[in-house]
Design a protein around this motif. Sequence first.
Motif, PDB file in Angstrom:
ATOM      1  N   VAL A  34      42.622  43.657  21.447  1.00 14.76           N
ATOM      2  CA  VAL A  34      43.405  42.990  22.501  1.00 14.76           C
ATOM      3  C   VAL A  34      44.132  44.006  23.423  1.00 14.76           C
ATOM      4  O   VAL A  34      43.768  43.977  24.856  1.00 14.76           O
ATOM      5  N   PRO A  35      44.912  45.171  23.043  1.00 17.09           N
ATOM      6  CA  PRO A  35      45.702  45.968  23.746  1.00 17.09           C
ATOM      7  C   PRO A  35      44.380  46.732  24.835  1.00 17.09           C
ATOM      8  O   PRO A  35      44.967  46.909  25.935  1.00 17.09           O
ATOM      9  N   GLU A  36      43.745  47.132  24.277  1.00 19.23           N
ATOM     10  CA  GLU A  36      42.278  47.704  24.903  1.00 19.23           C
ATOM     11  C   GLU A  36      42.067  46.823  25.984  1.00 19.23           C
ATOM     12  O   GLU A  36      41.654  47.272  27.307  1.00 19.23           O
ATOM     13  N   ARG A  37      41.606  45.604  25.741  1.00 17.33           N
ATOM     14  CA  ARG A  37      41.153  44.633  26.688  1.00 17.33           C
ATOM     15  C   ARG A  37      42.340  44.472  27.798  1.00 17.33           C
ATOM     16  O   ARG A  37      41.720  44.237  29.091  1.00 17.33           O
ATOM     17  N   LEU A  38      43.257  44.580  27.396  1.00 14.57           N
ATOM     18  CA  LEU A  38      44.609  44.103  28.344  1.00 14.57           C
ATOM     19  C   LEU A  38      44.597  45.276  29.326  1.00 14.57           C
ATOM     20  O   LEU A  38      44.718  44.797  30.767  1.00 14.57           O
ATOM     21  N   SER A  39      44.421  46.537  28.973  1.00 15.48           N
ATOM     22  CA  SER A  39      44.558  47.648  29.788  1.00 15.48           C
ATOM     23  C   SER A  39      43.534  47.685  30.942  1.00 15.48           C
ATOM     24  O   SER A  39      43.522  47.834  31.991  1.00 15.48           O
ATOM     25  N   SER A  60      35.771  41.162  33.376  1.00 10.43           N
ATOM     26  CA  SER A  60      36.694  41.453  32.236  1.00 10.43           C
ATOM     27  C   SER A  60      37.214  40.098  31.876  1.00 10.43           C
ATOM     28  O   SER A  60      37.223  39.894  30.690  1.00 10.43           O
ATOM     29  N   VAL A  61      37.751  39.232  32.726  1.00  8.71           N
ATOM     30  CA  VAL A  61      38.300  38.044  32.358  1.00  8.71           C
ATOM     31  C   VAL A  61      37.177  37.071  32.048  1.00  8.71           C
ATOM     32  O   VAL A  61      37.728  36.403  30.815  1.00  8.71           O
ATOM     33  N   HIS A  62      36.011  37.072  32.260  1.00  2.00           N
ATOM     34  CA  HIS A  62      35.127  36.285  31.623  1.00  2.00           C
ATOM     35  C   HIS A  62      34.809  36.733  30.215  1.00  2.00           C
ATOM     36  O   HIS A  62      34.606  35.656  29.407  1.00  2.00           O
ATOM     37  N   ARG A  63      34.799  37.911  30.014  1.00  2.00           N
ATOM     38  CA  ARG A  63      34.322  38.183  28.623  1.00  2.00           C
ATOM     39  C   ARG A  63      35.528  37.942  27.606  1.00  2.00           C
ATOM     40  O   ARG A  63      35.255  37.467  26.691  1.00  2.00           O
ATOM     41  N   LEU A  64      36.604  38.017  28.046  1.00  2.00           N
ATOM     42  CA  LEU A  64      37.829  37.619  27.317  1.00  2.00           C
ATOM     43  C   LEU A  64      38.042  36.305  27.111  1.00  2.00           C
ATOM     44  O   LEU A  64      38.068  35.791  25.909  1.00  2.00           O
ATOM     45  N   ARG A  65      37.531  35.507  28.071  1.00  2.00           N
ATOM     46  CA  ARG A  65      37.650  33.962  28.031  1.00  2.00           C
ATOM     47  C   ARG A  65      36.742  33.646  27.033  1.00  2.00           C
ATOM     48  O   ARG A  65      37.065  32.703  25.989  1.00  2.00           O
ATOM     49  N   GLY A  66      35.303  33.948  26.976  1.00  2.00           N
ATOM     50  CA  GLY A  66      34.388  33.601  26.093  1.00  2.00           C
ATOM     51  C   GLY A  66      34.811  33.737  24.613  1.00  2.00           C
ATOM     52  O   GLY A  66      34.700  32.992  23.612  1.00  2.00           O
ATOM     53  N   THR A  67      35.391  35.212  24.415  1.00  2.00           N
ATOM     54  CA  THR A  67      35.430  35.592  22.903  1.00  2.00           C
ATOM     55  C   THR A  67      36.604  35.003  22.611  1.00  2.00           C
ATOM     56  O   THR A  67      36.758  34.547  21.384  1.00  2.00           O
ATOM     57  N   ALA A  68      37.896  34.821  23.472  1.00  2.00           N
ATOM     58  CA  ALA A  68      38.950  34.147  22.797  1.00  2.00           C
ATOM     59  C   ALA A  68      38.925  32.736  22.458  1.00  2.00           C
ATOM     60  O   ALA A  68      39.127  32.299  21.594  1.00  2.00           O
ATOM     61  N   LEU A  69      38.087  32.197  23.243  1.00  2.00           N
ATOM     62  CA  LEU A  69      37.753  30.619  23.162  1.00  2.00           C
ATOM     63  C   LEU A  69      36.990  30.397  21.800  1.00  2.00           C
ATOM     64  O   LEU A  69      37.013  29.777  20.922  1.00  2.00           O
ATOM     65  N   THR A  70      36.025  31.299  21.701  1.00  2.00           N
ATOM     66  CA  THR A  70      34.993  31.187  20.533  1.00  2.00           C
ATOM     67  C   THR A  70      35.765  31.470  19.217  1.00  2.00           C
ATOM     68  O   THR A  70      35.414  30.934  18.211  1.00  2.00           O
ATOM     69  N   MET A  76      45.281  32.263  24.663  1.00  2.00           N
ATOM     70  CA  MET A  76      44.699  33.212  25.387  1.00  2.00           C
ATOM     71  C   MET A  76      43.497  32.758  26.323  1.00  2.00           C
ATOM     72  O   MET A  76      43.094  33.394  27.511  1.00  2.00           O
ATOM     73  N   GLY A  77      42.630  32.158  25.648  1.00  2.00           N
ATOM     74  CA  GLY A  77      41.343  31.589  26.515  1.00  2.00           C
ATOM     75  C   GLY A  77      41.533  30.886  27.562  1.00  2.00           C
ATOM     76  O   GLY A  77      40.844  30.878  28.593  1.00  2.00           O
ATOM     77  N   THR A  78      42.622  29.840  27.723  1.00  2.00           N
ATOM     78  CA  THR A  78      42.775  28.909  28.368  1.00  2.00           C
ATOM     79  C   THR A  78      43.219  29.607  29.888  1.00  2.00           C
ATOM     80  O   THR A  78      42.659  29.232  30.929  1.00  2.00           O
ATOM     81  N   PRO A  79      44.198  30.440  29.750  1.00  2.00           N
ATOM     82  CA  PRO A  79      44.654  30.985  31.176  1.00  2.00           C
ATOM     83  C   PRO A  79      43.604  31.782  31.885  1.00  2.00           C
ATOM     84  O   PRO A  79      43.292  32.014  32.828  1.00  2.00           O
ATOM     85  N   ALA A  80      42.636  32.485  30.864  1.00  2.00           N
ATOM     86  CA  ALA A  80      41.676  33.500  31.109  1.00  2.00           C
ATOM     87  C   ALA A  80      40.655  32.595  31.851  1.00  2.00           C
ATOM     88  O   ALA A  80      39.929  32.918  32.909  1.00  2.00           O
ATOM     89  N   ALA A  81      40.265  31.242  31.332  1.00  2.00           N
ATOM     90  CA  ALA A  81      39.422  30.651  31.886  1.00  2.00           C
ATOM     91  C   ALA A  81      39.744  29.930  33.315  1.00  2.00           C
ATOM     92  O   ALA A  81      38.933  30.013  34.325  1.00  2.00           O
ATOM     93  N   ALA A  82      41.034  29.600  33.489  1.00  2.00           N
ATOM     94  CA  ALA A  82      41.448  29.299  34.622  1.00  2.00           C
ATOM     95  C   ALA A  82      41.430  30.305  35.834  1.00  2.00           C
ATOM     96  O   ALA A  82      41.252  30.217  36.875  1.00  2.00           O
ATOM     97  N   LEU A  83      41.861  31.354  35.278  1.00  2.00           N
ATOM     98  CA  LEU A  83      41.963  32.552  36.010  1.00  2.00           C
ATOM     99  C   LEU A  83      40.525  33.005  36.783  1.00  2.00           C
ATOM    100  O   LEU A  83      40.151  33.187  37.953  1.00  2.00           O
ATOM    101  N   GLU A  84      39.554  32.897  35.757  1.00  2.00           N
ATOM    102  CA  GLU A  84      38.135  33.224  36.201  1.00  2.00           C
ATOM    103  C   GLU A  84      37.653  32.206  37.159  1.00  2.00           C
ATOM    104  O   GLU A  84      37.048  32.721  38.137  1.00  2.00           O
ATOM    105  N   ASP A  85      37.938  30.749  36.949  1.00  2.00           N
ATOM    106  CA  ASP A  85      37.412  29.772  37.818  1.00  2.00           C
ATOM    107  C   ASP A  85      37.882  30.072  39.122  1.00  2.00           C
ATOM    108  O   ASP A  85      37.478  29.723  40.128  1.00  2.00           O
ATOM    109  N   ARG A 104      48.583  37.636  30.672  1.00  2.00           N
ATOM    110  CA  ARG A 104      49.028  39.193  30.289  1.00  2.00           C
ATOM    111  C   ARG A 104      50.035  38.857  29.176  1.00  2.00           C
ATOM    112  O   ARG A 104      49.961  39.711  28.256  1.00  2.00           O
ATOM    113  N   LEU A 105      51.005  37.968  29.329  1.00  2.00           N
ATOM    114  CA  LEU A 105      52.091  37.804  28.341  1.00  2.00           C
ATOM    115  C   LEU A 105      51.601  37.267  27.054  1.00  2.00           C
ATOM    116  O   LEU A 105      51.732  37.940  25.852  1.00  2.00           O
ATOM    117  N   GLU A 106      50.355  36.541  26.986  1.00  4.26           N
ATOM    118  CA  GLU A 106      49.800  36.047  26.098  1.00  4.26           C
ATOM    119  C   GLU A 106      49.037  37.266  25.230  1.00  4.26           C
ATOM    120  O   GLU A 106      49.130  37.214  23.786  1.00  4.26           O
TER     121      GLU A 106
END
Lengths: 117, 131
Positions: A34-39, A60-70, A76-85, A104-106
């Motif tokens: 996660v730290p790597e993905r965050l940077s 990068s947000v799309h990739r995080l969204r998919g993995t986090a939710l799966t 983490m996945g929910t704000p990523a999804a909203a951000l991507e949309d 970011r906080l999450e």
Amino acid sequence: MSHNNETQNEPMVDFEALLQLEFKKLQDEFLSKVPERLSEIENDWNTAQEGVNLEALCQSVHRLRGTALTLGFKEMGTPAAALEDALKNHLPLEQLKPLYLELRLEMLEPKPPHALM
Amino acid sequence: VNTNPLKRILMVEDEPDIQAVARIALEMVGGFEVKTCISGPDALKVAPEFLPDLILLDMMMPGMDGITTLKHLRELPGLDKTPVMFMTAKVQKHEVEGYLELGAIAVIAKPFNPMSLAGDIKDLWSLHVPQ
């Protein structure tokens, strides 16, 4: 009246424990990265601020969204999804900042994943 | 009697973590034989040798997306009629209809539930593939 057949639950206990163990390994692996993905996302956000390239942030947000939710990291996945949309709907970045900050906080302090059952 | 059983699944997915979850779900829960590919071009190399019963295809991949991958798969020997299910987060009605028009037999919503993925695929298979 029929009920679920529960006569076969004996070997299932071990099998499910084994599955959970496999999923747990993947969740731990995800957390360690996660730290790597965050940077990466921070870099992409800054690049997007400069108006250079939105595509990298979107990806990068799309990739995080998919993995986090799966993997059950719903918080983490929910704000990523909203951000991507929102990015795909071309909303101005200034308006997306709260979502970005929430994500970011999450990512700085991820909540434990939900069970994959 | 099932004359067209589902055994071999080729999964095309660019995210290694999602690939890993799906592999566990399909192999351990579903009992399928699974091969995974990281990209469209990778799938075009692997599919003619593996000759899967079913292809699971992620829609949004960098480089060659799912739609383009399907188009090229269809040109390969032995893969012109292999059933394909798309995996995507875009599952609004009009989007799903579009995917089915492109030749997918079904659409699996992402994120999928690892515990029910294999069962869902079996159900969709019996529903859409002539037995």
